[in-house]
Design a protein around this motif. Structure first.
Motif, mmCIF file in Angstrom:
data_model
loop_
_atom_site.group_PDB
_atom_site.id
_atom_site.type_symbol
_atom_site.label_atom_id
_atom_site.label_comp_id
_atom_site.label_asym_id
_atom_site.label_seq_id
_atom_site.Cartn_x
_atom_site.Cartn_y
_atom_site.Cartn_z
ATOM 1 N N ALA A 79 0.865 -1.178 0.000
ATOM 2 C CA ALA A 79 0.000 0.000 0.000
ATOM 3 C C ALA A 79 0.899 1.224 0.000
ATOM 4 C CB ALA A 79 -0.896 0.002 1.232
ATOM 5 N N LEU A 80 0.617 2.151 -0.912
ATOM 6 C CA LEU A 80 1.474 3.309 -1.105
ATOM 7 C C LEU A 80 0.650 4.579 -0.959
ATOM 8 C CD1 LEU A 80 2.798 1.779 -4.398
ATOM 9 C CD2 LEU A 80 4.285 2.083 -2.430
ATOM 10 N N ASP A 81 1.347 5.675 -0.721
ATOM 11 C CA ASP A 81 0.670 6.959 -0.593
ATOM 12 C C ASP A 81 1.388 7.955 -1.509
ATOM 13 O OD1 ASP A 81 -0.760 9.128 0.242
ATOM 14 O OD2 ASP A 81 0.222 9.294 2.190
ATOM 15 N N PRO A 82 0.720 8.355 -2.613
ATOM 16 C CA PRO A 82 1.392 9.278 -3.534
ATOM 17 C C PRO A 82 1.425 10.683 -2.944
ATOM 18 C CG PRO A 82 -0.814 8.791 -4.333
ATOM 19 C CD PRO A 82 -0.640 8.025 -3.046
ATOM 20 N N VAL A 83 2.597 11.143 -2.533
ATOM 21 C CA VAL A 83 2.679 12.423 -1.821
ATOM 22 C C VAL A 83 3.162 13.561 -2.705
ATOM 23 C CG1 VAL A 83 2.934 11.409 0.462
ATOM 24 C CG2 VAL A 83 4.986 11.826 -0.920
ATOM 25 N N ARG A 84 3.689 13.219 -3.882
ATOM 26 C CA ARG A 84 4.178 14.279 -4.772
ATOM 27 C C ARG A 84 4.208 13.747 -6.186
ATOM 28 N NH1 ARG A 84 8.911 15.863 -7.237
ATOM 29 N NH2 ARG A 84 9.271 18.111 -7.405
ATOM 30 N N VAL A 85 3.815 14.590 -7.146
ATOM 31 C CA VAL A 85 3.924 14.205 -8.539
ATOM 32 C C VAL A 85 4.281 15.446 -9.341
ATOM 33 C CG1 VAL A 85 1.428 14.454 -8.875
ATOM 34 C CG2 VAL A 85 2.720 13.105 -10.481
ATOM 35 N N ARG A 86 5.191 15.270 -10.277
ATOM 36 C CA ARG A 86 5.554 16.376 -11.173
ATOM 37 C C ARG A 86 5.962 15.764 -12.502
ATOM 38 N NH1 ARG A 86 9.348 20.434 -12.967
ATOM 39 N NH2 ARG A 86 11.160 19.124 -12.544
ATOM 40 N N SER A 87 5.517 16.365 -13.577
ATOM 41 C CA SER A 87 5.802 15.798 -14.879
ATOM 42 C C SER A 87 6.390 16.849 -15.795
ATOM 43 C CB SER A 87 4.507 15.235 -15.480
ATOM 44 O OG SER A 87 4.791 14.353 -16.544
ATOM 45 N N THR A 88 7.329 16.449 -16.619
ATOM 46 C CA THR A 88 7.846 17.271 -17.702
ATOM 47 C C THR A 88 7.721 16.428 -18.968
ATOM 48 O OG1 THR A 88 10.144 16.496 -17.770
ATOM 49 C CG2 THR A 88 9.573 18.112 -16.042
ATOM 50 N N PRO A 89 8.010 16.984 -20.140
ATOM 51 C CA PRO A 89 7.949 16.139 -21.331
ATOM 52 C C PRO A 89 8.931 14.965 -21.281
ATOM 53 C CG PRO A 89 7.928 18.458 -21.954
ATOM 54 C CD PRO A 89 8.202 18.417 -20.483
ATOM 55 N N HIS A 90 9.904 15.024 -20.370
ATOM 56 C CA HIS A 90 10.972 14.026 -20.368
ATOM 57 C C HIS A 90 10.817 12.945 -19.309
ATOM 58 C CE1 HIS A 90 12.617 17.061 -22.933
ATOM 59 N NE2 HIS A 90 12.586 17.937 -21.947
ATOM 60 N N ARG A 132 -4.668 6.866 -21.115
ATOM 61 C CA ARG A 132 -4.828 7.492 -19.804
ATOM 62 C C ARG A 132 -4.735 6.423 -18.719
ATOM 63 N NH1 ARG A 132 -10.447 9.879 -21.730
ATOM 64 N NH2 ARG A 132 -9.763 11.491 -23.187
ATOM 65 N N LEU A 133 -3.628 6.490 -17.982
ATOM 66 C CA LEU A 133 -3.457 5.534 -16.888
ATOM 67 C C LEU A 133 -3.987 6.142 -15.601
ATOM 68 C CD1 LEU A 133 0.168 4.213 -17.564
ATOM 69 C CD2 LEU A 133 -2.029 3.417 -18.486
ATOM 70 N N HIS A 134 -4.748 5.348 -14.876
ATOM 71 C CA HIS A 134 -5.242 5.743 -13.555
ATOM 72 C C HIS A 134 -4.556 4.803 -12.568
ATOM 73 C CE1 HIS A 134 -8.116 8.125 -15.818
ATOM 74 N NE2 HIS A 134 -8.341 7.049 -16.535
ATOM 75 N N ILE A 135 -3.450 5.307 -12.013
ATOM 76 C CA ILE A 135 -2.552 4.427 -11.265
ATOM 77 C C ILE A 135 -2.939 4.427 -9.790
ATOM 78 C CG2 ILE A 135 -0.142 3.886 -10.756
ATOM 79 C CD1 ILE A 135 0.579 5.688 -13.227
ATOM 80 N N ALA A 136 -3.529 3.334 -9.347
ATOM 81 C CA ALA A 136 -3.920 3.209 -7.942
ATOM 82 C C ALA A 136 -2.672 2.970 -7.099
ATOM 83 C CB ALA A 136 -4.909 2.064 -7.774
ATOM 84 N N PRO A 137 -2.618 3.555 -5.910
ATOM 85 C CA PRO A 137 -1.395 3.505 -5.107
ATOM 86 C C PRO A 137 -1.226 2.191 -4.359
ATOM 87 C CG PRO A 137 -3.020 4.858 -3.996
ATOM 88 C CD PRO A 137 -3.653 4.424 -5.283
ATOM 89 N N VAL A 138 -1.206 1.119 -5.104
ATOM 90 C CA VAL A 138 -0.981 -0.217 -4.539
ATOM 91 C C VAL A 138 -0.137 -1.006 -5.544
ATOM 92 C CG1 VAL A 138 -3.193 -0.333 -3.296
ATOM 93 C CG2 VAL A 138 -3.050 -1.161 -5.661
ATOM 94 N N THR A 139 0.524 -2.025 -5.060
ATOM 95 C CA THR A 139 1.041 -3.050 -5.966
ATOM 96 C C THR A 139 0.289 -4.335 -5.655
ATOM 97 O OG1 THR A 139 2.835 -3.785 -4.506
ATOM 98 C CG2 THR A 139 3.323 -1.970 -6.016
ATOM 99 N N LEU A 140 0.103 -5.157 -6.678
ATOM 100 C CA LEU A 140 -0.654 -6.398 -6.480
ATOM 101 C C LEU A 140 0.260 -7.605 -6.251
ATOM 102 C CD1 LEU A 140 -3.651 -6.074 -8.979
ATOM 103 C CD2 LEU A 140 -3.458 -5.311 -6.615
ATOM 104 N N GLY A 141 1.538 -7.462 -6.604
ATOM 105 C CA GLY A 141 2.492 -8.542 -6.315
ATOM 106 C C GLY A 141 2.183 -9.831 -7.043
ATOM 107 N N LEU A 142 1.827 -9.722 -8.316
ATOM 108 C CA LEU A 142 1.400 -10.914 -9.076
ATOM 109 C C LEU A 142 2.459 -11.386 -10.069
ATOM 110 C CD1 LEU A 142 -2.232 -9.712 -9.823
ATOM 111 C CD2 LEU A 142 -1.551 -11.445 -8.149
ATOM 112 N N ASN A 143 3.691 -10.909 -9.917
ATOM 113 C CA ASN A 143 4.740 -11.310 -10.850
ATOM 114 C C ASN A 143 4.830 -12.821 -10.978
ATOM 115 O OD1 ASN A 143 6.050 -8.587 -11.186
ATOM 116 N ND2 ASN A 143 6.044 -8.848 -8.963
#
Lengths: 202, 202
Positions: free
Chosen positions: A182-193, B155-166
């Motif tokens: 379980a993760l918590d996205p706390v920051r996001v920033r995007s550039t063309p690169h 358009r990706l809607h990235i949920a803040p989890v990993t499923l660990g299904l490798n």
């Protein structure tokens, strides 16, 4: 308390290196420029993230990040970074080959740790005190730390490419072998690169 | 000219469904709530993205998105969405089983296309005119369109989890079987529940 961060450049399909890694081509075929163009060709646009990558007071890295995957670096090899690596502090390199520490210019010292990720992290924590321990990569090393729940903050630098390496058994993908997180996205920033996403591990 | 968009909710490790999909659990074990909590539990925070998902004038979807993976939906099955599905237009469902079109309330009609992705897209383009054709999923269907270079905007809607299904062979990962792609990240927005990244295919 020490904070443990980890940075890694990945493709949109989750690879941080291609196949056929070598001394001439440390990230493998096609991956080098695709994944790192943002930092080499567009550094000025990503100064904040590049500075954050090097804000550790101590570092842990895998043996493949330190030297060529099939190279004999237990001898004279002193890393990819020339006489003055950008770390300016202790770097604990995970390896199976004991070796004397190597002192470089500018405060970087490479220490070689043969008793596993936890031992390397403990030594890095001792060195960092209240500062940051940065897990510098590559994917295989990050996966070991993620699987053990040892990372506080994961910073993905997602290059806008896919490498199309599904089914290859000679490349490691980020999160391979890591149980669900379980993760918590706390920051996001995007550039063309590149798209930077910082996750706190919860 | 018709623009072809594609939306998909994925985990940080690139999965859009878990194993053991069923009529009760269409996205498979553990994936349903983890990947779609942002749209079901926090819709108000993601209104713009949810509206964009449904802005198509015509849709293409895979047979597993239309009905349970092992269900006998060639008979009476009319989709997951009740009498009035949210599409309000023609939906072209890829399948190997010919079936009469099914007209629903509110303008949605399900058409069943047995001659492959290009044929489905052609019919959707004809229906959409200058409007948008939206590839509605799932991952397997998106991969077929991505591999053929038929998508303009992903358009990706990235949920803040990993499923660990490798290593699982019974789940499809986005980009499986798709050759390397160059992408252009044109929009990014993150909330605590999901990170939206829009890529233009270049």
């Amino acid at each position: 308390m020490t904070r443990v961060t980890a940075d890694i450049a990945v493709s949109v399909d989750g690879f941080s290196a291609g196949p056929h890694q070598s001394e001439e081509n440390p990230l493998g075929e096609s991956a080098q420029s695709a994944l790192h163009s943002w930092m080499f060709d567009h550094a000025d646009d990503h100064r904040e993230e590049l500075d954050a990558i090097l804000e550790g007071r101590a570092y842990v890295m895998g043996r493949n990040m330190f030297g060529p995957i099939r190279g004999e670096w237990t001898g004279d090899w002193r890393g990819w970074w020339g006489p003055e690596p950008p770390y300016h502090g202790p770097v604990f390199v995970l390896t199976h080959h004991p070796r004397e520490s190597v002192e470089m210019d500018g405060g970087t010292t490479f220490h070689f740790v043969t008793d596993g990720p936890e031992a390397a992290l403990e030594r890095a924590r001792d060195a960092a005190g209240d500062g940051i321990v940065s897990i510098a990569g590559g994917a295989d090393t990050l996966n070991q730390f993620l699987a053990r729940g040892l990372i506080d903050e994961l910073r993905l630098h997602i290059a806008p490419v896919t490498l199309g390496l599904n089914g290859r058994t000679d490349v490691v993908r980020l999160f391979d072998g890591v149980p669900p997180l379980a993760l918590d996205p706390v920051r996001v920033r995007s550039t063309p690169h590149v798209t930077h996403v910082t996750y706190r591990l919860t």
